[in-house]
Design a protein around this motif. Structure first.
Motif, PDB file in Angstrom:
ATOM      1  N   ASP A  44      33.538 -24.071  69.902  1.00  0.00           N
ATOM      2  CA  ASP A  44      33.328 -22.836  69.528  1.00  0.00           C
ATOM      3  C   ASP A  44      33.802 -22.668  67.769  1.00  0.00           C
ATOM      4  O   ASP A  44      32.983 -21.961  67.358  1.00  0.00           O
ATOM      5  CB  ASP A  44      33.867 -21.666  70.152  1.00  0.00           C
ATOM      6  CG  ASP A  44      33.224 -21.276  71.710  1.00  0.00           C
ATOM      7  OD1 ASP A  44      32.242 -21.946  71.600  1.00  0.00           O
ATOM      8  OD2 ASP A  44      33.931 -20.543  72.441  1.00  0.00           O
ATOM      9  N   LEU A  45      34.663 -23.293  67.521  1.00  0.00           N
ATOM     10  CA  LEU A  45      35.172 -23.275  66.135  1.00  0.00           C
ATOM     11  C   LEU A  45      34.406 -24.391  65.075  1.00  0.00           C
ATOM     12  O   LEU A  45      34.501 -24.341  64.208  1.00  0.00           O
ATOM     13  CB  LEU A  45      36.653 -23.887  66.262  1.00  0.00           C
ATOM     14  CG  LEU A  45      37.633 -22.570  66.558  1.00  0.00           C
ATOM     15  CD1 LEU A  45      38.963 -22.997  66.631  1.00  0.00           C
ATOM     16  CD2 LEU A  45      37.423 -21.307  65.724  1.00  0.00           C
ATOM     17  N   GLY A  46      33.441 -25.082  65.851  1.00  0.00           N
ATOM     18  CA  GLY A  46      32.521 -25.749  64.846  1.00  0.00           C
ATOM     19  C   GLY A  46      32.862 -27.268  64.898  1.00  0.00           C
ATOM     20  O   GLY A  46      32.612 -28.062  63.934  1.00  0.00           O
ATOM     21  N   PHE A  47      33.804 -27.703  66.010  1.00  0.00           N
ATOM     22  CA  PHE A  47      34.243 -29.235  65.881  1.00  0.00           C
ATOM     23  C   PHE A  47      33.648 -29.891  67.175  1.00  0.00           C
ATOM     24  O   PHE A  47      32.838 -29.131  68.105  1.00  0.00           O
ATOM     25  CB  PHE A  47      35.736 -29.205  66.026  1.00  0.00           C
ATOM     26  CG  PHE A  47      36.325 -28.371  64.773  1.00  0.00           C
ATOM     27  CD1 PHE A  47      36.207 -28.530  63.510  1.00  0.00           C
ATOM     28  CD2 PHE A  47      37.369 -27.388  65.241  1.00  0.00           C
ATOM     29  CE1 PHE A  47      36.738 -27.813  62.472  1.00  0.00           C
ATOM     30  CE2 PHE A  47      37.803 -26.528  64.210  1.00  0.00           C
ATOM     31  CZ  PHE A  47      37.670 -26.857  62.831  1.00  0.00           C
ATOM     32  N   VAL A  48      33.942 -30.936  67.482  1.00  0.00           N
ATOM     33  CA  VAL A  48      33.420 -31.856  68.532  1.00  0.00           C
ATOM     34  C   VAL A  48      34.463 -32.120  69.315  1.00  0.00           C
ATOM     35  O   VAL A  48      35.256 -32.840  69.041  1.00  0.00           O
ATOM     36  CB  VAL A  48      32.765 -33.203  67.859  1.00  0.00           C
ATOM     37  CG1 VAL A  48      32.153 -33.991  69.063  1.00  0.00           C
ATOM     38  CG2 VAL A  48      31.670 -33.035  66.887  1.00  0.00           C
ATOM     39  N   PRO A  49      34.270 -31.560  70.502  1.00  0.00           N
ATOM     40  CA  PRO A  49      35.449 -31.893  71.677  1.00  0.00           C
ATOM     41  C   PRO A  49      35.205 -33.208  72.171  1.00  0.00           C
ATOM     42  O   PRO A  49      34.100 -33.730  72.373  1.00  0.00           O
ATOM     43  CB  PRO A  49      35.066 -30.562  72.681  1.00  0.00           C
ATOM     44  CG  PRO A  49      33.598 -30.469  72.689  1.00  0.00           C
ATOM     45  CD  PRO A  49      33.186 -30.522  71.213  1.00  0.00           C
ATOM     46  N   VAL A  50      36.393 -33.779  72.332  1.00  0.00           N
ATOM     47  CA  VAL A  50      36.326 -35.145  73.211  1.00  0.00           C
ATOM     48  C   VAL A  50      37.332 -35.054  74.161  1.00  0.00           C
ATOM     49  O   VAL A  50      38.467 -35.500  74.140  1.00  0.00           O
ATOM     50  CB  VAL A  50      36.771 -36.420  72.134  1.00  0.00           C
ATOM     51  CG1 VAL A  50      36.749 -37.623  72.963  1.00  0.00           C
ATOM     52  CG2 VAL A  50      35.763 -36.370  70.940  1.00  0.00           C
ATOM     53  N   PRO A  51      36.714 -34.717  75.424  1.00  0.00           N
ATOM     54  CA  PRO A  51      37.813 -34.200  76.474  1.00  0.00           C
ATOM     55  C   PRO A  51      38.284 -35.694  77.141  1.00  0.00           C
ATOM     56  O   PRO A  51      37.405 -36.588  77.303  1.00  0.00           O
ATOM     57  CB  PRO A  51      36.980 -33.605  77.523  1.00  0.00           C
ATOM     58  CG  PRO A  51      35.934 -32.962  76.832  1.00  0.00           C
ATOM     59  CD  PRO A  51      35.639 -33.939  75.582  1.00  0.00           C
ATOM     60  N   HIS A  52      39.608 -35.818  77.465  1.00  0.00           N
ATOM     61  CA  HIS A  52      39.965 -36.930  78.224  1.00  0.00           C
ATOM     62  C   HIS A  52      39.725 -36.795  79.492  1.00  0.00           C
ATOM     63  O   HIS A  52      39.720 -35.834  80.285  1.00  0.00           O
ATOM     64  CB  HIS A  52      41.502 -37.013  77.965  1.00  0.00           C
ATOM     65  CG  HIS A  52      42.083 -37.461  76.397  1.00  0.00           C
ATOM     66  ND1 HIS A  52      43.130 -37.789  76.373  1.00  0.00           N
ATOM     67  CD2 HIS A  52      41.217 -37.327  75.368  1.00  0.00           C
ATOM     68  CE1 HIS A  52      43.425 -38.027  75.163  1.00  0.00           C
ATOM     69  NE2 HIS A  52      42.198 -38.080  74.425  1.00  0.00           N
ATOM     70  N   ILE A  53      39.361 -37.828  80.454  1.00  0.00           N
ATOM     71  CA  ILE A  53      39.087 -38.182  81.619  1.00  0.00           C
ATOM     72  C   ILE A  53      40.366 -39.051  82.175  1.00  0.00           C
ATOM     73  O   ILE A  53      40.327 -40.421  81.981  1.00  0.00           O
ATOM     74  CB  ILE A  53      37.844 -38.659  82.193  1.00  0.00           C
ATOM     75  CG1 ILE A  53      36.931 -37.565  81.582  1.00  0.00           C
ATOM     76  CG2 ILE A  53      38.010 -38.729  83.779  1.00  0.00           C
ATOM     77  CD1 ILE A  53      35.376 -38.173  81.700  1.00  0.00           C
ATOM     78  N   SER A  54      41.244 -38.599  82.827  1.00  0.00           N
ATOM     79  CA  SER A  54      42.304 -39.364  83.313  1.00  0.00           C
ATOM     80  C   SER A  54      42.314 -39.852  84.581  1.00  0.00           C
ATOM     81  O   SER A  54      42.486 -39.158  85.656  1.00  0.00           O
ATOM     82  CB  SER A  54      43.778 -38.423  83.016  1.00  0.00           C
ATOM     83  OG  SER A  54      44.718 -39.221  83.744  1.00  0.00           O
TER      84      SER A  54
END
Length: 268
Positions: A44-54
Motif C-alpha cells: 500500500d505504501l508503494g514498495f514491493v513486499p517480499v514475504p518470507h516462507i519459513s
C-alpha cells in the motif's frame, strides 16, 4: 521488517525509494494476520513486499496454502523468500526451503520470483558442501518451474570471503542476481550479538575492517567501509554479474533508509 514494524515503515517511507523490495519476516512469535498485514502495508505504501516462507515453521500444506492465498488477496505473492527457518525439527511436512519450492504451490498463487539463501561465510550448523548442493538444487528447481531466482545472503563483515563466494557461485553456472546482506547502522554490541548468533565471522580483524573498534562497544557503526570496499572489489570482477545489497535493519528502518539515501547522494 517484522510484523511489528509497520509503524516504523510508515515513519521511514519518505526516505525509501518507491519500488524498493522490503522483506517481511516469518517469526515464530507472530501470526498469520500480522504477517499479511505487514505485507499489505508494504504494498500500500508503494514498495514491493517480499514475504518470507519459513519451511520448518509450517505445520501442514493447508497452512502454506492459506498463507499464500491470503498474501495473493493483498497482491503480495509475486516475490517471496523461501527459507528453512530456525526450528531444528520441522513442525510439518517441509524439512527445508527446497521442499517448499518442489511442492509446486508457489506459482499456483502467483509467485514469479523466489529469493533463496546464500552463506558467504558458511553456516554454523551446515557443512559447506551441503550448502552448495542446496543452492544448486534450489536454483535448478526454480529454473525448471520457470521462476526467477535471487540469492539473498546472510549479512557479512568481511569483503574477502564475500567476493570469493560470488566467484564460486558464478563458476557453478548460477547467474541469478545476488543480494549481499549487510547490517544497516546499529549499535555495535547488537551487531556483534547477531553475528555470533548466525555464525558470521566477527573477530578483531574483521571488525576492524568493518570500521569500528572492539574497545568501543557503546557506539554505533554503519556499513560505509564494507559497501565501499565491496563495490571497489566487484568493479575488478567482470564475471560477478548482477550484485546488489540487502540491508538488515534490525528494527531501524528509518536509520537504515536515511543512511542509504545519504550514502548514495555522496557517491553521485
Amino acid at each position: 521488517m517484522t510484523g511489528k514494524d509497520v509503524p516504523g515503515l510508515e515513519e521511514a517511507k519518505h526516505a525509501i525509494p518507491l519500488g524498493t523490495k522490503i522483506n517481511v519476516t516469518f517469526l515464530g512469535n507472530e501470526d498469520l494476520e500480522m504477517r499479511v498485514a505487514a505485507a499489505k502495508a508494504v504494498k500500500d505504501l508503494g514498495f514491493v513486499p517480499v514475504p518470507h516462507i519459513s519451511a520448518r515453521r509450517l505445520s501442514s500444506q493447508d497452512q502454506l496454502e492459506e498463507f499464500l492465498g491470503r498474501l495473493q488477496e493483498v497482491g503480495a505473492t509475486e516475490h517471496v523468500f523461501s527459507v528453512g527457518g530456525d526450528p531444528t525439527t520441522p513442525e510439518g511436512p517441509y524439512e527445508d526451503s527446497l521442499s517448499v519450492i518442489r511442492s509446486g504451490l508457489l506459482s499456483k498463487y502467483g509467485v514469479r520470483e523466489v529469493s533463496i539463501a546464500g552463506y558467504p561465510e558458511g553456516h554454523p550448523d551446515i557443512k559447506s558442501d551441503v550448502l552448495w548442493r542446496h543452492l544448486e538444487d534450489k536454483s535448478a528447481a526454480l529454473k525448471e518451474q520457470g521462476l526467477d531466482a535471487v540469492i539473498l545472503t546472510q549479512f557479512a563483515f568481511d569483503t574477502d570471503p564475500v567476493v570469493e563466494w560470488i566467484k564460486s557461485v558464478r563458476e557453478r553456472g548460477i547467474g541469478s542476481e545476488i543480494r549481499i546482506g549487510t547490517p544497516g547502522p546499529a549499535g555495535i554490541k547488537r551487531l556483534l550479538g547477531f553475528a555470533r548468533r548466525f555464525g558470521v565471522g566477527a573477530n578483531a580483524m574483521i571488525v576492524k575492517k568493518y570500521g569500528f573498534s572492539l574497545t568501543n562497544l557503546l557506539g554505533t557503526a554503519g556499513p560505509d567501509q564494507f559497501v565501499t570496499d565491496l563495490s571497489s572489489l566487484l568493479a575488478q570482477e567482470p564475471s560477478a554479474g548482477s550484485v546488489k545489497l540487502h540491508f538488515y535493519t534490525f528494527g531501524g528502518l528509518l536509520a537504515t533508509s536515511e543512511w542509504a539515501r545519504e550514502f548514495s547522494a555522496a557517491q553521485s
